[in-house]
Scaffold this motif. Structure first.
Motif, short mmCIF file in Angstrom:
data_model
loop_
_atom_site.label_atom_id
_atom_site.label_comp_id
_atom_site.label_asym_id
_atom_site.label_seq_id
_atom_site.Cartn_x
_atom_site.Cartn_y
_atom_site.Cartn_z
N ASP A 93 0.83 -1.21 0.00
CA ASP A 93 0.00 0.00 0.00
C ASP A 93 0.86 1.26 0.00
OD1 ASP A 93 -2.23 -1.59 0.04
OD2 ASP A 93 -2.61 -1.36 2.20
N LYS A 94 1.99 1.19 0.71
CA LYS A 94 2.84 2.37 0.84
C LYS A 94 3.68 2.62 -0.40
CE LYS A 94 6.23 4.44 3.99
NZ LYS A 94 7.00 4.26 5.26
N HIS A 95 4.17 1.53 -1.04
CA HIS A 95 5.14 1.70 -2.12
C HIS A 95 4.66 1.19 -3.48
CE1 HIS A 95 8.07 2.90 0.87
NE2 HIS A 95 7.90 1.76 1.53
N GLU A 96 3.45 0.66 -3.53
CA GLU A 96 2.97 0.07 -4.77
C GLU A 96 2.97 1.07 -5.92
OE1 GLU A 96 -0.65 -2.90 -5.81
OE2 GLU A 96 -1.18 -1.16 -4.61
N GLY A 97 2.52 2.31 -5.64
CA GLY A 97 2.48 3.32 -6.69
C GLY A 97 3.84 3.57 -7.30
N THR A 98 4.85 3.63 -6.45
CA THR A 98 6.21 3.87 -6.94
C THR A 98 6.72 2.69 -7.75
OG1 THR A 98 6.66 5.23 -4.99
CG2 THR A 98 8.56 4.43 -6.24
N MET A 99 6.48 1.46 -7.27
CA MET A 99 6.95 0.27 -7.99
C MET A 99 6.25 0.16 -9.35
SD MET A 99 7.60 -2.64 -5.04
CE MET A 99 5.98 -2.54 -4.27
N LYS A 100 4.97 0.48 -9.38
CA LYS A 100 4.24 0.44 -10.66
C LYS A 100 4.79 1.49 -11.62
CE LYS A 100 -0.16 -1.29 -8.83
NZ LYS A 100 -1.56 -0.94 -8.52
N LYS A 101 5.12 2.64 -11.05
CA LYS A 101 5.67 3.72 -11.88
C LYS A 101 6.99 3.27 -12.50
CE LYS A 101 5.54 7.86 -10.14
NZ LYS A 101 5.91 9.04 -9.30
N LEU A 102 7.82 2.59 -11.71
CA LEU A 102 9.09 2.09 -12.22
C LEU A 102 8.88 1.09 -13.34
CD1 LEU A 102 10.93 1.66 -8.81
CD2 LEU A 102 11.75 3.07 -10.69
N ALA A 103 7.93 0.16 -13.13
CA ALA A 103 7.67 -0.85 -14.15
C ALA A 103 7.11 -0.23 -15.42
CB ALA A 103 6.70 -1.90 -13.60
N GLU A 104 6.26 0.75 -15.26
CA GLU A 104 5.64 1.40 -16.42
C GLU A 104 6.67 2.20 -17.22
OE1 GLU A 104 1.67 4.16 -17.31
OE2 GLU A 104 2.32 3.76 -15.26
N ARG A 105 7.61 2.81 -16.50
CA ARG A 105 8.63 3.61 -17.17
C ARG A 105 9.63 2.75 -17.93
NH1 ARG A 105 10.33 7.88 -12.35
NH2 ARG A 105 8.66 9.41 -12.72
N GLY A 106 9.93 1.57 -17.38
CA GLY A 106 11.03 0.78 -17.92
C GLY A 106 10.65 -0.38 -18.79
N THR A 107 9.34 -0.59 -19.05
CA THR A 107 8.89 -1.74 -19.83
C THR A 107 7.75 -1.34 -20.75
OG1 THR A 107 7.20 -2.42 -18.23
CG2 THR A 107 9.44 -3.23 -17.84
N ARG A 168 19.38 -7.68 -5.66
CA ARG A 168 19.20 -7.96 -7.09
C ARG A 168 17.83 -7.47 -7.56
NH1 ARG A 168 21.65 -12.83 -5.46
NH2 ARG A 168 19.73 -14.03 -5.66
N TRP A 169 16.82 -7.63 -6.70
CA TRP A 169 15.48 -7.16 -7.02
C TRP A 169 15.48 -5.64 -7.21
CZ3 TRP A 169 11.95 -4.59 -3.44
CH2 TRP A 169 10.63 -4.53 -3.91
N VAL A 170 16.14 -4.93 -6.28
CA VAL A 170 16.24 -3.46 -6.39
C VAL A 170 17.03 -3.08 -7.64
CG1 VAL A 170 17.19 -1.38 -5.30
CG2 VAL A 170 16.00 -3.09 -3.91
N ALA A 171 18.05 -3.87 -7.98
CA ALA A 171 18.85 -3.58 -9.17
C ALA A 171 18.00 -3.65 -10.44
CB ALA A 171 20.02 -4.56 -9.26
N VAL A 172 17.06 -4.60 -10.50
CA VAL A 172 16.17 -4.70 -11.66
C VAL A 172 15.27 -3.47 -11.74
CG1 VAL A 172 14.31 -6.01 -12.74
CG2 VAL A 172 16.23 -7.21 -11.71
N LEU A 173 14.72 -3.06 -10.59
CA LEU A 173 13.89 -1.85 -10.57
C LEU A 173 14.71 -0.63 -10.99
CD1 LEU A 173 11.82 -2.36 -7.29
CD2 LEU A 173 11.09 -2.77 -9.64
N ASP A 174 15.99 -0.61 -10.60
CA ASP A 174 16.85 0.51 -10.97
C ASP A 174 17.12 0.51 -12.48
OD1 ASP A 174 18.39 2.76 -9.89
OD2 ASP A 174 20.12 1.67 -10.68
N MET A 175 17.19 -0.68 -13.09
CA MET A 175 17.32 -0.76 -14.55
C MET A 175 16.12 -0.08 -15.22
SD MET A 175 18.50 -4.64 -15.39
CE MET A 175 19.69 -5.50 -14.38
N MET A 176 14.94 -0.33 -14.68
CA MET A 176 13.74 0.27 -15.24
C MET A 176 13.81 1.80 -15.14
SD MET A 176 10.88 -2.31 -13.64
CE MET A 176 10.90 -4.08 -14.00
N GLN A 177 14.27 2.28 -13.99
CA GLN A 177 14.39 3.72 -13.80
C GLN A 177 15.48 4.30 -14.70
OE1 GLN A 177 12.49 5.74 -12.54
NE2 GLN A 177 13.48 7.45 -11.46
N ASP A 178 16.51 3.50 -14.99
CA ASP A 178 17.60 3.97 -15.85
C ASP A 178 17.09 4.36 -17.24
OD1 ASP A 178 20.02 4.38 -14.73
OD2 ASP A 178 20.75 2.32 -14.97
N LYS A 179 16.14 3.58 -17.74
CA LYS A 179 15.58 3.89 -19.06
C LYS A 179 14.91 5.27 -19.02
CE LYS A 179 12.40 2.12 -22.57
NZ LYS A 179 11.52 0.99 -22.97
#
Length: 662
Positions: A93-107, A168-179
């Motif tokens: 609930d606290k971080h879902e919006g941010t994680m979704k934003k990362l996935a949407e930006r990077g994929t 490693r999980w955070v690193a994948v999310l960071d890849m998405m943000q890198d794009k």
């Protein structure tokens, strides 16, 4: 006296108790927390259970649950049984919006795809949440000392490995943000950090803090708890080797349930049997402070008895017990209808069933591996024409220890006189192999795409690393998948499972993972218009089909039977009751309960005192479960059942212990 340990280390912030199931981890953690709180009244002490099958409340004799609760009668001691699902919900609930934003930006994923993925209760997230919550509690400074009661060995080691896995999980999310960062700089010439970057930095900082704390030998200590039995010592040696690899400090080892009395031939035999094991403990763990705790003639639970037990942990000198005298004939006059049987009758329990899978499970330390192994050997001996396979799905395997021969992750012929085979599934290795194959497939596909002159590097890296976002529980799916692949070659497959909490998740995993795999496949197919996913998508689809078959088999009463193992102690009965409720909910067929390690009746005060307590528990189980389940009791033996020769002796008829007269 060794250098500062949890007994006298004033700088200690985190102490973890762990070891093989049934050795007394929870009791030791609870007793130590009471003692430490009393020794340092100025400090706030919090004891936490991270075992999915919580028994901390059972040990303290009071309800705890997922909210920090003050211990009755101790002003500076608080208790917590982690509610992993609630914690995951709060984190999401606290971080879902941010994680979704990362996935949407990077994929190529849209909001609906991402919603379907992040809305799932992913298997294994309970362990992730445990790590995050402990980090947050320590970071908050609300408590001066945290005592962790951990799950049994295999899953404790996986818990300790989670910070690296989460990095490693955070690193994948960071890849998405890198794009997103690249595109921003490309089109605007500048980039300004936002809440997604703040989230990633927070996670990196928290995980770094956890790793640093675990390796801080002044503030953190892991205390292995063992008992003087060969299989427990074997597992403790493997645990210590792993802790050294992780760089986690160990200064003390608790040797629990040491028999000090020898009032009757049974007690004398047990004490003699323990002698060699105690010598081995002294030699194998000579570099640590060895703390001996005695075998009691009653269960250790509640504030009074935990305080008594804590007194033994914190003494340097050895003191012999002075138990309450029992008069002759003071055993309970009541009698349950639970039948006593020799272990030889184990194979008889199943001779009239056509089950293809027998699953043995229960609380740690109740004898699951031993009973599963004896059942396999006895059944193989009585049915030489049948091919029988016994499999361990517990990450901390002990089948090899039980049979006294090497088994490992290749199918091994165990019994030269029969057709019995064994397998200790290395689910982590299977998952690593699956991930490597997936990444290789992705790399090959994008390489062909790049040959056309375009290299969408960010998408390639994200899709390649996406498998690292797979939940920790996916390795258990690999164990189930392996089981299903080889089952058709055997007449009977016997499963020796992990202790209760992780067994329940093991049985839940097919249902949860099926949804996760479907969502994962749907996300992968978003790239269908960019590259042909080929083998990568096929492997996920194959795994989805396998999981569906696993789910169908586990609930098929014609193929599968679950056998619950317990012992006549209150904490084990409480955990068994919760297990039976979960099995009913999951529709896993269970018709039998085995009550193991019942004290035989002797003329000895110690044995009579213990048996008197057990008789009450036997009647309690009979009343609660006797109408719905076939309940059979087996006696405690004065020696360890280890090795094929000793098991063969057990397969021969032996006298049943007498029951008290009505």
């Amino acid at each position: 006296m060794k250098s500062h340990s949890f007994l006298d280390n004033t700088e200690l912030r985190l102490v973890l108790f762990g070891g093989k199931g049934g050795c007394g981890k929870t009791t030791s953690a609870a007793a130590a927390s009471i003692r430490l709180a009393g020794m340092t009244p100025q400090k706030k002490v919090l004891v936490i259970s991270t075992d999915p099958a919580h028994s901390l409340g059972d040990s303290f004799g009071m309800p705890i649950g997922g909210v920090i609760t003050q211990m009755e009668g101790i002003k500076n001691l608080w208790l917590l049984e982690m509610d992993a699902y609630r914690l995951y919900g709060e984190f999401r609930d606290k971080h879902e919006g941010t994680m979704k934003k990362l996935a949407e930006r990077g994929t190529y994923f849209d909001k609906d795809d991402i919603e379907s993925f992040f809305s799932l209760s992913l298997p294994g997230m309970d362990e992730v949440m445990a790590v995050i919550e402990v980090a947050n509690i320590l970071k908050s400074g609300a408590y001066d000392l945290v005592v962790l009661d951990t799950a049994p060995t295999g899953h404790t080691l996986r818990l300790l490995a989670l910070p690296a896995r989460m990095e490693r999980w955070v690193a994948v999310l960071d890849m998405m943000q890198d794009k997103y960062r690249f595109l921003k700089r490309h089109y605007t010439g500048r980039y300004k950090k936002d809440d997604a970057d703040d989230f990633l930095e927070m996670m990196e900082t928290d995980l770094g803090g956890v790793k640093a704390l675990l390796k801080n030998d002044r503030e953190t200590e892991f205390v292995p708890v063992t008992i003087p039995e060969p299989m427990a010592i074997d597992e403790t040696e493997r645990l210590l080797a792993s802790l050294r690899d992780y760089g986690i400090s160990v200064k003390s080892v608790i040797a629990n349930r040491v028999a000090e009395q020898a009032e009757c031939p049974f007690c004398a035999s047990r004490r003699e049997e323990m002698g060699a094991s105690l010598k081995r403990i002294e030699e194998s763990f000579a570099g640590y402070k060895i703390i001996r705790a005695p075998l009691f003639p009653y269960e250790i639970k509640g504030l009074k008895r935990l305080t008594e037990f804590g007194g033994y942990l914190f003494r340097d000198e050895r003191e012999y017990l002075s138990f309450v005298e029992l008069k002759s004939g003071t055993q309970d006059s009541g009698q349950s209808s639970i039948a006593f049987s020799p272990l030889a009758s184990l194979s008889d329990l199943f001779e009239k069933t056509d089950s293809e899978f027998l699953i043995f499970g229960g609380k740690g330390g109740v004898g699951k591996t031993t009973i599963a192994a004896v059942t396999a050997l006895c059944t193989a001996g009585a049915n030489p024409d049948k091919r029988i396979l016994i499999i361990s799905t517990d990450p901390a395997h002990s089948l090899s220890d039980s049979f006294g021969c090497g088994i490992g992750d290749e199918i091994t012929h165990i019994d030269a006189g029969g057709r019995l085979y064994g397998l200790e599934i290395d689910a982590e290795k299977m998952l690593d192999d699956f991930k490597k194959e997936y990444r290789t497939s992705i790399e090959e596909l994008f390489a062909r795409f790049a040959a056309g002159g375009i290299d969408i590097k960010f998408d390639r890296d994200v899709l390649s690393g996406f498998i690292d976002i797979s939940p920790p529980g996916l390795d258990e799916i690999m164990a189930l998948k392996k089981m299903m692949e080889i089952a058709d070659s055997y007449d009977l497959v016997i499963l020796d499972t992990a202790p209760t909490g992780h067994l329940i998740r093991f049985l839940e995993t097919p249902e949860i993972a099926l949804s996760w795999l479907k969502a994962f496949l749907k996300l992968l197919l978003k790239y269908k218009g960019v590259v042909s996913l080929g083998r990568a998508a096929e492997r996920i689809l194959e795994l989805t089909r396998d999981v569906r078959r696993i789910k169908e088999t586990l609930v098929d009463a014609a193929k599968t039977e679950f056998i619950g193992i317990t012992i006549p102690e209150d904490m084990s009965i409480a955990e068994t009751g919760r297990l039976l409720v979960s099995l009913n909910k999951l529709e896993v067929p269970c018709r039998r309960i085995i009550v193991n390690m019942v004290m035989p009746l002797t003329e000895c005060n110690f044995c009579l005192m213990k048996r008197k307590e057990e008789d009450g528990y036997l009647r309690q189980m009979d009343a609660a479960w006797g109408k719905e389940y076939a309940i059979t009791a087996f006696p405690l033996l004065p020696y360890s059942i280890k090795g094929i020769d000793r098991m063969r002796e057990i397969c021969k008829p032996i006298p049943s212990p007498p029951q008290p007269s009505p």
